[in-house]
Design a protein around this motif. Structure first.
Motif, PDB file in Angstrom:
ATOM      1  N   HIS A 201       0.846  -1.192   0.000  1.00 47.43           N
ATOM      2  CA  HIS A 201       0.000   0.000   0.000  1.00 47.43           C
ATOM      3  C   HIS A 201       0.881   1.241   0.000  1.00 47.43           C
ATOM      4  O   HIS A 201       1.972   1.258   0.590  1.00 47.43           O
ATOM      5  CB  HIS A 201      -0.917   0.012   1.217  1.00 47.43           C
ATOM      6  N   MET A 202       0.393   2.301  -0.647  1.00 49.41           N
ATOM      7  CA  MET A 202       1.122   3.569  -0.718  1.00 49.41           C
ATOM      8  C   MET A 202       0.178   4.709  -0.384  1.00 49.41           C
ATOM      9  O   MET A 202      -1.019   4.640  -0.687  1.00 49.41           O
ATOM     10  CB  MET A 202       1.730   3.785  -2.110  1.00 49.41           C
TER      11      MET A 202
ATOM     12  N   ASN B  72       5.793   4.831   0.594  1.00 45.31           N
ATOM     13  CA  ASN B  72       5.636   3.400   0.870  1.00 45.31           C
ATOM     14  C   ASN B  72       6.130   3.158   2.291  1.00 45.31           C
ATOM     15  O   ASN B  72       7.338   3.087   2.543  1.00 45.31           O
ATOM     16  CB  ASN B  72       6.426   2.557  -0.127  1.00 45.31           C
TER      17      ASN B  72
ATOM     18  N   ARG C 202      12.935   5.817  -6.954  1.00 45.84           N
ATOM     19  CA  ARG C 202      12.583   5.641  -5.548  1.00 45.84           C
ATOM     20  C   ARG C 202      13.712   6.171  -4.665  1.00 45.84           C
ATOM     21  O   ARG C 202      14.886   5.908  -4.919  1.00 45.84           O
ATOM     22  CB  ARG C 202      12.330   4.162  -5.234  1.00 45.84           C
TER      23      ARG C 202
END
Length: 773
Positions: free
Chosen positions: A618-619, A698, A763
């Motif tokens: 999930h983010m 994240n 990222r």
């Protein structure tokens, strides 16, 4: 020579044993029953069993032998489906039906996984049908026997039935109590039955037994379930509760004359029990139920005040139970029996011998057929002496004289009875001569029935019956001659059926039937049929819930509609923008409605759940804004990310730059290539503009992706954090607040979101999430 004879004897014995084994195998061969060979596999046996069960199941096959065939198939499958029993049958010719399998193993104890040891007798505890107790085997019921025998007998005696099955632990637990109660009640005349739900599914379903063990009582064809603890006292009370409450009347010195005089209306003998027990004994109630059609029963407790008058008048021993039978003469009993312990058979014989009054009144055809049976043989010949009298003459001399004559001349071949000529006119006219001499007077006729069709031979006395001594002598003379010459009955007639005088009116019968039906329905509703009613109740409650829920939703919708109708300009503005943003408070969120984007504020309260402890995969997409740009940026942000709200792994939040600038700049230090931060603060540090930045965080893997707003709308499409020219200083791209259109800052956010879902964005990893103070 003797040795040779001995060897021949042994050979004959061996041959005889082999023949017996072959005969026993032919009598019950599970392979033959299932139609498989001895080399058949378990799959073949199971397939054959299922095929035969579908064919011979009693619910589908109406053949008279279907039920027996089905039981035979089940027993054969029990043997062949168990490898041990199958091998035992192959060796010894039986599958352990009458023995505790397997007793022939060497060790009594076996070891099972986990180093537990169980005694062999425990592992083979008698739950199966092949280990039925002898008392249960004696009372096993089948459906046909229940319908043809138990139900008709339940009008004479109550039945107590147990429903059991294999592997029923509770059935084994109640077995000692059941055995004790059965041995006690069976002696008293209670019918006992056992139904195996595995083999008698049709009967168990007919009885309404949905679980085992179940105990039911049957009386007058009606089924009642036992719902209390299985103890002897409760079972006795259950049987007693099945019996009607008005079987036995309590008699005292105040009402005994009225009770004994009831023979005139009821046309039955009366039975009185004298005993020193305050309550009416159960055996006497059972006897009263069995003979309720022919007798009226009363009970006298000798311990009550005033009972001495009755005991003294009838010469009753108060220390021993005494039964008196009264007929037409209430001052003296017709028969007496007394004993400390009276068996049921003795009581039944005693009552049966006094079944009728001295001169029973003919009230229906059934009673007439019982009193005057059809001649079967010379030894079974019965002569019936009938007094035909008007109803008003019953208490006069003719009837009293006829009654005294019947008492003095009672014989096995003679039956005395009387009938009211005005209540049974057709029956009386068959015996009366046409002469007007007999009209309105009493007449005596002697008859013998010849067949069931009503054909009789008879002789009517020539003169009316007045009850004089001359009339008695004439009647006695006829009876003496009849013993020697049966041709004295010279007249012949076909009698019509008698009118049922005691039958209740149609309305009364209908009321009784309706009340009985309602009582049965209420009892079934309270006890038996909850299982069948569960779907109906579930449907009813579901309908109520849906209606109530619809009412509540409609009420809220109406209130929202009224509220929106008061602000038409605001509603039109939201529809024009093509999006909606959920209203929220400072520290909490509201549940989004259809077409809304749920955006929560990232604060110290929601920080842990929305970021630090975010589930894997999930983010949280966070928009950076200030108090002055909050409304405009949120509307544009909701419009850009609306198409991505269908993904359950994306969460949307915003961060106030006025409160948490330090947390944001600490995070941006790990994205030096995208947003270089000087080591020392300059004079423009507090003026640095981060509004419009978007971070995809994240929480589980501790990384984020960065979106920066563009300078102008003409620049390259879809530039994210990883596509910006790192050589450009931050100061050149930041400008001053308001230098760019607020909505233009997020114009390329949807393209950046697509690349985020593709996983093609750069990222930036961090060691741990900082505190949000």
């Amino acid at each position: 020579m003797e040795v040779k004879k001995l060897s021949i004897s042994w050979q004959l014995l061996i041959v005889l044993v082999l023949i017996l084994q072959i005969l026993s195998a032919l009598a019950f061969d599970p392979y033959r029953i299932l139609g498989v060979t001895r080399r058949a596999s378990q799959a073949d046996i199971k397939k054959a069993y299922k095929k035969l069960v579908r064919k011979w199941h009693p619910d589908k096959n109406k053949h008279p032998q279907a039920e027996d065939r089905f039981i035979e198939i089940s027993k054969a499958y029990e043997i062949l489906s168990h490898e041990g029993r199958r091998s035992e049958y192959d060796i010894y010719g039986h599958g352990g039906e009458n023995q505790d399998y397997p007793r022939h193993h060497e060790n009594r104890f076996r070891q099972y996984p986990g180093n537990f040891y169980f005694e062999e007798s425990f592992m083979h505890f008698p739950f199966g049908s092949e280990h039925q107790e002898p008392i249960d085997e004696r009372h096993l019921l089948h459906f046909s026997y229940y319908v043809n025998k138990v139900v008709p007998d339940s009008f004479k005696k109550p039945y107590l039935i147990k429903i059991t099955s294999d592997w029923c632990f509770t059935c084994v637990h109640i077995e000692p109590v059941w055995k004790e109660v059965v041995e006690e009640l069976e002696v008293l005349g209670v019918g006992i039955g056992v139904v195996h739900a595995g083999y008698e599914r049709r009967l168990a379903r007919h009885l309404g037994a949905h679980s085992t063990p179940s105990i039911i009582g049957i009386i007058n064809g009606k089924i009642s379930f036992f719902h209390n603890a299985v103890v002897p006292e409760n079972l006795r009370q259950f049987i007693e509760s099945l019996l009607p409450g008005n079987l036995v009347e309590k008699v005292t010195n105040k009402n005994y004359i009225q009770f004994l005089s009831g023979w005139q209306q009821k046309n039955k003998p009366h039975v009185l029990l004298f005993d020193k027990i305050p309550v009416i004994p159960l055996p006497f109630k059972l006897t009263a139920f069995a003979h309720k059609d022919c007798f009226l029963f009363g009970y006298v407790y000798v311990g009550t005040r005033g009972a001495e008058e009755m005991t003294r008048q009838f010469n009753v021993n108060v220390h021993v139970p005494t039964i008196l039978i009264f007929k037409e003469y209430i001052n003296k009993p017709a028969d007496v029996i007394q004993a400390p312990y009276m068996k049921k058979e003795v009581i039944d014989d005693f009552i049966t011998q006094n079944k009728y009054l001295l001169a029973t009144r003919l009230t229906n055809q059934k009673l007439f057929q019982e009193l005057c049976p059809v001649k079967r043989s010379h030894r079974q010949r019965k002569y019936c002496v009938v007094l035909l009298t008007p109803e008003a003459a019953k208490s006069t001399q003719p009837f009293e004289a006829f009654l005294s004559f019947a008492q003095a001349n009672s014989q096995d071949t003679l039956r005395f009875m009387h009938a009211y000529s005005d209540r049974q006119p057709e029956f009386a006219n068959a015996f009366l001569p046409d002469s007007e001499t007999f009209r309105g007077k009493s007449v005596v006729s002697i008859l013998e029935r010849r067949n069931m069709g009503g054909r009789v031979v008879y002789k009517t006395l020539e003169d009316p019956w007045t009850g004089s001594e001359n009339d008695k002598f004439t009647l006695l003379n006829y009876l003496e001659q009849l013993r020697k010459d049966s041709t004295l009955l010279s007249s012949e007639a076909v009698l019509p059926d008698l009118i049922d005088e005691l039958a209740p009116m149609f309305l009364v019968r209908w009321l009784f039937s309706a009340s009985a039906y309602i009582a049965d329905w209420l009892e079934d509703l309270y006890y038996n049929n909850w299982r069948e009613m569960i779907p109906l109740l579930s449907l009813a409650f579901s309908a109520i819930f849906v209606l109530f829920g619809t009412f509540i939703i409609q009420a809220f919708c109406d209130s929202n509609y009224d509220r929106e109708s008061k602000h038409p300009d605001k509603r039109k503005a939201q529809e024009k923008a093509g999006k909606t943003v959920s209203s929220f408070t400072k520290e909490s969120t509201r549940v989004p409605k259809k077409g809304f984007v749920e955006v929560t504020e990232l604060t110290d309260v929601t920080y842990t759940s929305n970021l630090v402890r975010l589930r894997p995969g999930h983010m949280n997409v966070v928009l950076i804004l200030s108090n002055s740009t909050k409304t405009s940026l949120l509307q544009k942000f909701a419009l850009e990310v609306y198409t991505f709200t269908g993904s359950s792994c994306l969460h949307f939040s915003f961060l106030s730059l006025d409160k948490h600038r330090e947390w944001l700049e600490y995070l941006l230090e790990f994205a030096q290539d995208a947003a270089p931060i000087p080591n020392q603060y300059d004079k423009h540090f507090l003026d640095r503009d981060y509004t419009g930045y978007v971070l995809a965080l994240n929480g589980h893997k501790k990384y984020f992706c960065l979106f920066k707003p563009q300078k102008t709308v003409e620049e390259e499409e879809a530039l994210g954090a990883c596509d910006l020219d790192s050589s450009l200083p931050l100061g050149e791209s930041r400008g001053k607040p308001g230098s760019l259109g607020l909505k233009g800052k997020l114009s390329k956010l949807s393209l950046w979101m697509e690349r985020l879902l593709e996983g093609s964005l750069q990222r930036f990893y961090i060691p741990s999430w900082p505190e949000l103070d």
